[in-house]
Motif scaffolding. Structure first.
Motif, PDB file in Angstrom:
ATOM      1  N   PHE A 681       0.826  -1.203   0.000  1.00  0.00           N
ATOM      2  CA  PHE A 681       0.000   0.000   0.000  1.00  0.00           C
ATOM      3  C   PHE A 681       0.862   1.255   0.000  1.00  0.00           C
ATOM      4  N   HIS A 682       0.265   2.340  -0.500  1.00  0.00           N
ATOM      5  CA  HIS A 682       0.775   3.676  -0.248  1.00  0.00           C
ATOM      6  C   HIS A 682      -0.163   4.359   0.732  1.00  0.00           C
ATOM      7  N   VAL A 683       0.388   4.937   1.798  1.00  0.00           N
ATOM      8  CA  VAL A 683      -0.390   5.646   2.803  1.00  0.00           C
ATOM      9  C   VAL A 683      -0.071   7.130   2.699  1.00  0.00           C
ATOM     10  N   THR A 684      -1.081   7.928   2.399  1.00  0.00           N
ATOM     11  CA  THR A 684      -0.908   9.377   2.362  1.00  0.00           C
ATOM     12  C   THR A 684      -1.104   9.927   3.757  1.00  0.00           C
ATOM     13  N   LEU A 685      -0.139  10.694   4.243  1.00  0.00           N
ATOM     14  CA  LEU A 685      -0.180  11.228   5.589  1.00  0.00           C
ATOM     15  C   LEU A 685      -0.650  12.673   5.594  1.00  0.00           C
ATOM     16  N   GLY A 686      -1.244  13.087   6.668  1.00  0.00           N
ATOM     17  CA  GLY A 686      -1.687  14.467   6.794  1.00  0.00           C
ATOM     18  C   GLY A 686      -0.526  15.423   6.668  1.00  0.00           C
ATOM     19  N   GLY A 687      -0.693  16.442   5.807  1.00  0.00           N
ATOM     20  CA  GLY A 687       0.365  17.398   5.585  1.00  0.00           C
ATOM     21  C   GLY A 687       1.340  16.997   4.511  1.00  0.00           C
ATOM     22  N   ALA A 688       1.252  15.742   4.045  1.00  0.00           N
ATOM     23  CA  ALA A 688       2.152  15.279   3.005  1.00  0.00           C
ATOM     24  C   ALA A 688       1.593  15.610   1.640  1.00  0.00           C
ATOM     25  N   SER A 689       2.484  15.741   0.689  1.00  0.00           N
ATOM     26  CA  SER A 689       2.059  15.953  -0.685  1.00  0.00           C
ATOM     27  C   SER A 689       1.309  14.738  -1.187  1.00  0.00           C
TER      28      SER A 689
END
Length: 700
Positions: A681-689
């Motif tokens: 998986f790819h996990v998008t984090l808060g504040g990340a592009s």
């Protein structure tokens, strides 16, 4: 000698019981001779202050491989030290108790003759008194003398006597008399050049009990309805451990037949914070007990909250990484230990906010694999390489398109019918110019670290260089993580190879965090002049550096606690005497973990640090922890994906400020290639592009 430093206090009951009968430190390297190690203390018989002067007393001290701890046993019955220059001697040829033990010029006297006995005692040939740690103390610098034999642990010693040959593998493991809470486990005897002293019985990497070398069967306590894999290792008096037997799977029946389902959970409510939903409900009831809750979103199971036989499951669940401005319908069902399932709760509908307001914003599956992804790195172009543990090859993955290509099979990799195989992976800091990939893997004889060039998209196996070999292997406890530090050095984790004594022996490279130069040589500033950077580890698998260049490590405990450690140069982290922070421990110098986890909520493998937040991927705990690094502490701990994706193995920083995350759900303990169904998986984090170069393969 090495001074002691900070203290860690821990004692796991099962580990203490084992350590009390079998503390063994293999022979040190760098000084000729063998070690003599106190059973009660785990410390070495040591000439005070490294002095070679006659009449210098002997004491116990941390084993360090120096000449004042290297003894030889002569045909004349002498215990010699300093390459035979001096003899262990009873002061004044005394035959009365107590008497001082010291070193003296060898003279053939009866007060310099010794007997090393089968029960672990060492007795004076003249007096018949026992070599004794004064006052039954275990601390560094406690003097050793002669005393009337009492059978105490302070009069028991383990000597290697040059024996480096492990016993053979125990044969034909088998079970009988399986009932809901017990089973009889038996095996055929191992052979050894000196003799088998103990058999260590495990399930799935966890030590259950140790029995004497004359015992070939034992009764074990088991848990009804829970599948375990039983196996046994043989161990000799010198601490050499065999490879493990084959695994015998068992699933005991339930102790109390149960066909009654729990009641439905009630009062289900949900609240959204940005794109994260938190659910709460009232507990279900059951005639025996609720063991878990399954959470459904839109009729599809998205997570689970589990308990144990003694602790009921929680009644809350966090669902993260949802779409903005979207309504979701949830329900919850209860399960008991025999898989009876309740009716579903009433549904509740929750609408997410306009934007991500939480730490985890989105989860995207970028690939699947039929084998277990273990090591994973990002190349300079943003694509991924990952190792397949049981299949022994490396896959190149384009996360934007999902396209996968095998770049080749690593030569010489062997499985262990457990958790060995092709493990850690690291990319050279100068990869653009030198094309080196660094790998840690199990071979037929050891664990080793190698490097191979990746040329034109394929492994150049002719370029392979073995940087470090001879690391002990076993079915479990192989460690295996690799990580380059900001100092340009390669760090590696090694397991104790199912022999906890390796972890405290600084002359051994097992149960350690190691530090290497990129060419495989020993860095000049390593603390002990060897590859060892820290020690006292059981089965470490996670490594990550924070913005200050500090090294964090994740480690499997046995059956009590797992731990996250902040690693210091030369630090001792306590295994096998200490596991997590359970109980008390009087041993100075042990460094306490920064966070512990029960094994049911942990069994964590990989870690990653993004913007000084630590992310921890857990297997048995089936979750990812998020922990903020504040000073030297871990704060604001949150758990994500609790049961959503199952067992999680590896987490790594992604180039957009997010994470790569892998599962390890099937075939995790059997070494059979391509019998898995794993996800990356790819996990998008808060504040990340959240910019992506192409559409994902599949989104939640």
């Amino acid at each position: 000698m090495f001074p002691s430093s900070s203290r860690r206090c821990v004692l796991a009951a099962v580990i203490a019981a084992v350590a009390a009968v079998a503390v063994v430190v293999p022979a040190a390297t760098g000084a000729s001779g063998f070690t003599v190690t106190g059973v009660a203390s785990g410390r070495c018989l040591d000439v005070v202050g490294n002095s070679t002067a006659a009449k210098t007393r002997v004491n116990i001290y941390d084993c360090n491989g120096q000449a004042n701890q290297a003894w030889t046993f002569t045909a004349a019955g002498e215990l010699r030290v300093y390459d035979g220059a001096m003899c262990l001697d009873v002061a004044h040829a005394s035959t009365t108790s107590p008497a001082d033990a010291q070193i003296y010029t060898c003279n053939g006297g009866a007060n310099q003759k010794w007997r090393i006995n089968a029960d672990g005692t060492i007795t004076g040939g003249q007096s018949g008194l026992c070599l004794d740690v004064t006052g039954a103390a275990t601390a560094n610098s406690t003097l050793v003398g002669m005393y009337t034999c009492t059978g105490g642990g302070n009069q028991k010693w383990r000597t290697t006597l040059g024996d480096t040959q492990p016993p053979s593998v125990p044969g034909d493991p088998r079970v009988s008399d399986l009932v809901c809470d017990a089973v009889t486990f038996a095996w055929n005897a191992s052979t050894d050049n000196v003799g088998v002293a103990f058999y260590d019985v495990y399930h799935d990497g966890q030590l259950m009990k140790s029995v004497s070398g004359s015992t070939l069967s034992t009764s074990l306590t088991v848990v009804g309805g829970v599948t375990w894999g039983l196996y046994v290792n043989a161990r000799d008096a010198a601490g050499n451990v065999s490879q493990a037997s084959t695994t015998v799977p068992i699933t005991p029946p339930q102790c109390q037949p149960d066909d009654q389902a729990p009641t439905a959970p009630t009062n289900l409510t949900g609240a959204a914070s940005g794109t994260t939903v938190t659910l709460d409900w009232a507990a279900a009831t059951d005639n025996i007990g609720v063991r878990a809750y399954d959470v459904y979103r839109g009729g599809v199971k998205v997570g689970a909250v589990t308990g144990t036989a003694t602790a009921p499951p929680a009644t809350t669940f966090v669902d993260s990484g949802l779409a903005a401005n979207t309504s979701y319908e949830y329900s919850v069902v209860a399960r008991d230990a025999q898989a009876n399932v309740s009716p579903p709760s009433a549904t509740t509908t929750v609408t997410t906010g306009a934007a991500c307001g939480d730490s985890v914003c989105a989860v995207t599956q970028i690939a699947a694999d039929t084998d277990i992804p273990w090591g994973l790195v990002t190349l300079p172009d943003g694509t991924i390489l990952y190792t397949r543990r049981d299949a022994h090859d490396i896959v190149h993955l384009n996360p934007a398109t999902g396209a996968k290509t095998s770049v080749g099979t690593v030569p010489g990799v062997d499985n262990t019918d457990g958790e060995g195989g092709l493990l850690g992976l690291a990319v050279s800091p100068g990869f653009a110019a030198d094309h080196w990939l660094y790998l840690m893997h199990t071979s037929p004889s050891d664990n080793r670290i190698v490097r191979i060039k990746l040329a034109d998209g394929q492994l150049d196996t002719a370029s392979e260089q073995v940087l470090l070999s001879g690391l002990l292997r076993n079915k479990f406890h192989n460690g295996g993580r690799l990580r380059f530090g900001p100092d340009g050095k390669l760090y590696a984790t090694t397991g104790d190879a199912q022999n906890g004594d390796n972890a405290q022996n600084k002359a051994s490279l097992n149960g350690k965090v190691l530090r290497l130069n990129p060419d495989g040589s020993v860095p000049a500033d390593n603390p002990f002049g060897t590859y060892v950077w820290s020690y006292g580890h059981r089965n470490p698998q996670g490594l990550a550096f924070d913005s200050q260049g500090r090294l964090w490590e994740q480690e499997f405990g046995n059956s009590v606690m797992d731990e996250t450690n902040l690693i210091t140069k030369g630090g001792n982290y306590g295994w096998p005497a200490c596991e997590g922070t359970s109980g008390t421990c009087s041993t100075a110098g042990f460094i306490a973990p920064k966070r512990t986890y029960s094994t049911a909520e942990g069994s964590c493998s990989g870690i990653a640090i993004v913007r000084d937040v630590l992310y921890v991927a857990c297997e048995r705990g089936t979750r990812m922890y998020r922990e903020v690094i504040s000073g030297s502490d871990l704060t604001d701990v949150q758990a994500y994906f609790n049961g959503t994706y199952g067992r999680l193995r590896t987490v790594e920083p992604a180039p957009d400020g997010g994470l790569w995350l892998t599962t390890t759900n099937n075939g995790d303990k059997d070494s059979i290639p391509d019998n898995s169904n794993e996800k990356i998986f790819h996990v998008t984090l808060g504040g990340a592009s959240v910019a992506r170069t192409a559409a994902p393969v599949r989104s939640r």
